[in-house]
Design an enzyme around this catalytic site. Structure first.
Site, PDB file in Angstrom:
ATOM      1  N   HIS A 354       0.806  -1.220   0.000  1.00  0.00           N
ATOM      2  CA  HIS A 354       0.000   0.000   0.000  1.00  0.00           C
ATOM      3  C   HIS A 354       0.836   1.266   0.000  1.00  0.00           C
ATOM      4  O   HIS A 354       0.417   2.294  -0.512  1.00  0.00           O
ATOM      5  CB  HIS A 354      -0.990  -0.034   1.164  1.00  0.00           C
ATOM      6  CG  HIS A 354      -2.186  -0.867   0.837  1.00  0.00           C
ATOM      7  ND1 HIS A 354      -2.259  -2.195   1.142  1.00  0.00           N
ATOM      8  CD2 HIS A 354      -3.315  -0.567   0.163  1.00  0.00           C
ATOM      9  CE1 HIS A 354      -3.406  -2.674   0.692  1.00  0.00           C
ATOM     10  NE2 HIS A 354      -4.061  -1.716   0.090  1.00  0.00           N
ATOM     11  N   GLU A 587     -11.700  -9.909  -6.129  1.00  0.00           N
ATOM     12  CA  GLU A 587     -10.308  -9.972  -5.679  1.00  0.00           C
ATOM     13  C   GLU A 587      -9.916 -11.379  -5.267  1.00  0.00           C
ATOM     14  O   GLU A 587      -8.741 -11.685  -5.114  1.00  0.00           O
ATOM     15  CB  GLU A 587     -10.108  -9.040  -4.480  1.00  0.00           C
ATOM     16  CG  GLU A 587     -10.482  -7.613  -4.783  1.00  0.00           C
ATOM     17  CD  GLU A 587     -10.318  -6.702  -3.580  1.00  0.00           C
ATOM     18  OE1 GLU A 587      -9.273  -6.072  -3.467  1.00  0.00           O
ATOM     19  OE2 GLU A 587     -11.248  -6.647  -2.756  1.00  0.00           O
ATOM     20  N   ASP A 611      -4.979  -7.801  -5.318  1.00  0.00           N
ATOM     21  CA  ASP A 611      -5.278  -8.946  -4.461  1.00  0.00           C
ATOM     22  C   ASP A 611      -5.520 -10.205  -5.286  1.00  0.00           C
ATOM     23  O   ASP A 611      -5.075 -11.289  -4.908  1.00  0.00           O
ATOM     24  CB  ASP A 611      -6.484  -8.642  -3.571  1.00  0.00           C
ATOM     25  CG  ASP A 611      -6.080  -7.830  -2.354  1.00  0.00           C
ATOM     26  OD1 ASP A 611      -5.069  -8.197  -1.729  1.00  0.00           O
ATOM     27  OD2 ASP A 611      -6.741  -6.827  -2.047  1.00  0.00           O
ATOM     28  N   CYS A 661      -9.561  -2.077 -11.256  1.00  0.00           N
ATOM     29  CA  CYS A 661      -9.045  -0.967 -10.451  1.00  0.00           C
ATOM     30  C   CYS A 661      -7.736  -1.318  -9.764  1.00  0.00           C
ATOM     31  O   CYS A 661      -7.210  -0.530  -8.991  1.00  0.00           O
ATOM     32  CB  CYS A 661     -10.088  -0.506  -9.433  1.00  0.00           C
ATOM     33  SG  CYS A 661     -10.506  -1.772  -8.240  1.00  0.00           S
TER      34      CYS A 661
HETATM   35  C1  PEP Z   1      -6.806  -4.506  -5.486  1.00  0.00           C
HETATM   36  O1  PEP Z   1      -6.706  -5.404  -4.662  1.00  0.00           O
HETATM   37  O2  PEP Z   1      -6.420  -4.613  -6.674  1.00  0.00           O
HETATM   38  C2  PEP Z   1      -7.400  -3.227  -5.102  1.00  0.00           C
HETATM   39  C3  PEP Z   1      -7.629  -2.287  -5.997  1.00  0.00           C
HETATM   40  O3  PEP Z   1      -7.638  -3.027  -3.765  1.00  0.00           O
HETATM   41  P1  PEP Z   1      -6.476  -2.615  -2.734  1.00  0.00           P
HETATM   42  O4  PEP Z   1      -5.225  -2.381  -3.538  1.00  0.00           O
HETATM   43  O5  PEP Z   1      -6.956  -1.404  -2.015  1.00  0.00           O
HETATM   44  O6  PEP Z   1      -6.387  -3.830  -1.873  1.00  0.00           O
HETATM   45 MG    MG Z   2      -7.718  -5.213  -2.731  1.00  0.00          MG
END
Ligand code: PEP
Ligand code: MG
Length: 732
Positions: A354, A587, A611, A661
């Site tokens: 993150h 995910e 994920d 996303c």
């Molecule tokens: C993902 O898992 O691709 C996603 C967009 O969610 P995050 O990165 O916030 O886990």
């Molecule tokens: Mg995610």
């Protein structure tokens, strides 16, 4: 256990560090004790430098075998190389001694870390090594070999490129070129201690003491976790740094000093701060670099415990220039601003963690997996970060600097051009419109999304509201925040994702079980359903704003259809506005494979490839040891995406939009594949919107379909990348 404990008199910090290193190297209890006691020799030698300095080896006369080497390590024989040397000496049947020929130091035993530290051996110093005993020759040879390998510190160090010593080397995490003076977070001691001095006592001395103990316990727990992660991801040697921290947190002499201040009426923060800063100042006054370095440990703990005491997350105040850190927590990364922080170099970290995601969303060039050596770059050193190539240069020469600045200017120019065209929709050459959306994690991101021409915010990560605080945000607070995001988007739709915590994003006010595999545990929608009060509050706030603005709601980490039903039931209880669009994230591979079962119950699906990739390829996203394995272009991940797109496209009476996303959407190599598979929305970091729109405009959806069909039949991500590159080459 009494047989495993020995009490001895030794200097606080130097003694415990020397003892810990000796113990970790397998020394006996007696040897550990000797090390702790001998640690005072460092101070003594500084007070009486000429003492035994006649060059003769004490006790045993002249060593039988002698040789010398020149220290090539940039920071000399500092703690880590010295520990490596001592570790080597201890394995051999030889009495090894060393002396610094450059400074004319006396001989010191090679088996004692604290004594080796007193050599003050800096880069370029000549050190003589002498040995007696049955393995004297081997000992000298081993040490010379070790010296020629820079004591396994990773070659010539730091210039021009820093190889990561234990991982595959640095790699790109956020594109662009950043130049600036380096700075390390964790230096806010002054402002923090001023805050600590001003903080009032919350209770009597007993309560204040309890506050000290509980804050220390919290930092202790966090340190144990960091130690385990460092050991796993970088190496046991580096993880050892945290042993000194843990020992300091348990040090009774230090705690006595804090206790005395508390008993005299000082509030917990002031008592802790004074005691720690006094210790740091003592250490900094020592002439020895190794001992001075311990002051940094003391200051780091000073800050960490104060943050805990003051009920704040360990956020830091961003400073201008290039941030150099081990890793970034989401809370820290979310505090960064592109206009202040020009680049980021992370010693560990991973491109899909993150911290890196937030760096990308801020448009800050970043390199991760740089190796721990980068942490010794002094503050203020010029650092160049090339987030495209995944390299960085410390203290570049003037020619390099001129060349890099020219490239940075070119980069900016290209961006500016793309930005001009970004405000218009992105359509393929054969007329398929692709929505290019932005991933947003704050109001600033939402402003950046609008400024960069995003068609909508395809993912609003709401964690920013929940992280770094002691209690959950109220409904009113959330409503204000969502409204601010919507206002910043200036009429564009916002897809608000409900809270996605657990895994790598724990919250202090949500009790979470200790999990061996938190990414496979109670996270995302699972946690929200375990805490329906939190979910209900959040959905209430979202619905209030959705009544007046274009807002959709989306649930993260869905695995079972029942979970979706349960979430929708709570939503139906909080008065959702007519026509509120509800979507889910895909995910979990199981959800991708069961897409047909979900399709009737949602308006859209957004594939979280970060994920999805980690779960499909069994490669944890925060673990840089496996990040090379975790390529979302792996045909297995593409097949999962294909299943989702087909299922969504096969609904006869209504269309369910499929978005991506995850970070993959911002990879220009992935874009044609995703379009070819049927994805119609790409949600990317705000600063990537113009570039991805341009990429889309250069593609024909018919070619993309052929390419995608071919990719599905391949055997590796590398083969997929090669095929896409070939096609791009052919079409220019
Ligand atoms: C993902 O898992 O691709 C996603 C967009 O969610 P995050 O990165 O916030 O886990
Ligand atoms: Mg995610």
């Amino acid at each position: 256990t009494a047989s495993r404990v020995r009490l001895c008199a030794a200097p606080l910090v130097e003694g415990l560090v020397a003892a810990a290193v000796a113990a970790a190297g397998g020394a006996s209890l007696t040897e550990v004790e000797a090390e702790a006691i001998a640690a005072l020799a460092g101070k003594q030698s500084h007070l009486q430098p000429a003492d035994a300095g006649d060059g003769a080896a004490p006790d045993t006369g002249e060593p039988a075998v002698r040789a010398s080497f020149v220290v090539a390590n940039l920071h000399g024989l500092h703690a880590r190389p010295a520990a490596r040397l001592v570790g080597e000496v201890r394995t051999l049947d030889a009495r090894v001694q060393l002396r610094n020929l450059t400074t004319g130091s006396p001989w010191v035993p090679g088996s004692s870390l604290s004594r080796v530290a007193t050599l003050g051996a800096l880069e370029g110093h000549e050190v003589e090594v002498g040995a007696t005993g049955s393995q004297a020759r081997e000992a000298v040879d081993h040490i010379l070999a070790l010296a020629s390998r820079h004591f396994d510190e990773g070659g010539a160090e730091l210039t021009p490129l820093v190889p990561a010593p234990t991982t595959g080397g640095p790699y790109p995490a956020s594109p662009g070129i950043g130049i600036g003076p380096s700075w390390r977070p964790g230096a806010p001691s002054e402002s923090l201690s001023a805050e600590a001095a001003a903080a009032p006592a919350a209770g009597d001395p007993t309560a204040e003491w309890r506050r000290v103990r509980s804050s220390i316990a919290a930092v202790r727990r966090a340190t144990v976790q960091t130690r385990a992660r460092t050991s796993r991801e970088i190496g046991e040697a580096e993880a050892g740094i945290f042993d000194a921290h843990l020992m300091l947190l348990d040090d009774s002499e230090l705690l006595d000093g804090v206790r005395r201040r508390v008993d005299d009426g000082a509030p917990a923060p002031a008592a802790w701060s004074e005691a720690m800063l006094a210790l740091a100042a003592d250490l900094e006054a020592l002439p020895d670099e190794y001992q001075q370095a311990r002051a940094a440990d003391v200051r780091a703990l000073h800050d960490q415990v104060l943050f805990a005491m003051l009920g704040r997350s360990s956020e830091f105040q961003p400073r201008p220039g290039v941030l150099v850190a081990d890793d970034l927590t989401p809370a820290q990364a979310s505090a960064l601003d592109r206009n202040t922080v020009t680049g980021i170099v992370l010693a560990s970290g991973s491109a899909t963690g993150h911290g890196a995601i937030l760096a990308r969303s801020r448009g800050i060039p970043a390199v991760v997996g740089a190796g721990s050596d980068v942490l010794s770059v002094p503050d203020g050193t010029t650092v160049v970060v090339d987030g495209d190539a995944g390299t960085f240069v410390v203290d570049p020469d003037p020619d390099t600097l001129v060349a890099v600045k020219a490239r940075a200017a070119e980069h900016e120019e290209r961006l500016a051009q793309a930005l001009v065209e970004a405000a218009t929709p992105a359509t393929t050459t054969d007329g398929v419109e692709i929505h290019v959306a932005a991933n947003v994690g704050s109001v600033d991101d939402a402003l950046a999304a609008a400024a960069n021409g995003a068609d909508l915010a395809g993912l609003v990560r709401t964690e920013f509201l929940f992280l770094g605080r002691a209690t959950a945000p109220t409904v009113d607070e959330q409503e204000d925040a969502y409204r601010s995001v919507a206002e910043a988007l200036d009429g564009r739709r916002a897809v608000i994702r409900t809270l996605d915590v657990g895994g790598d994003k724990p919250l202090p006010y949500v009790e979470q079980p200790s999990e061996a595999n938190p990414f496979l545990g109670l996270r995302g929608l699972r946690l929200a359903l375990a805490r329906p009060d939190l979910l209900r509050d959040q959905l209430t706030a979202i619905c209030r704003v959705a009544a007046e603005r274009p807002i959709s709601v989306m649930f993260p980490m869905v695995t079972h259809v029942d979970e979706l039903h349960a979430a929708r039931r709570i939503l139906s209880e909080v008065d959702p506005p007519e026509g509120l669009e509800v979507g889910m994230m895909i995910e979990v591979p199981a959800a991708a494979l069961k897409a047909p079962a979900f399709v009737p119950h949602v308006d859209f699906m957004s594939i979280g490839t970060n994920d999805l990739t980690q779960y499909a390829l069994a490669a944890e996203r925060g673990n840089d040891a496996v990040s090379a394995t975790a390529d979302p272009l792996d045909p297995a991940v593409l097949r999962l995406i294909d299943t989702v797109c087909r299922s969504a496209g096969e609904t006869p009476d209504r269309s369910v939009r499929v978005a991506v996303c995850g970070d993959m959407a911002a990879d220009p190599v992935a874009v044609p594949l995703l379009i070819g598979l049927g994805v119609r929305e790409l949600s990317v970091p705000p600063y990537s919107v113009p570039h991805i729109k341009q990429t889309v405009r250069g593609l024909a959806s018919s070619t993309c379909r052929e390419l995608a069909a071919q990719a599905l039949s391949l055997h590796s991500a590398a083969a997929v990348r090669a095929v896409v590159d070939e096609t791009r080459g052919a079409t220019g």
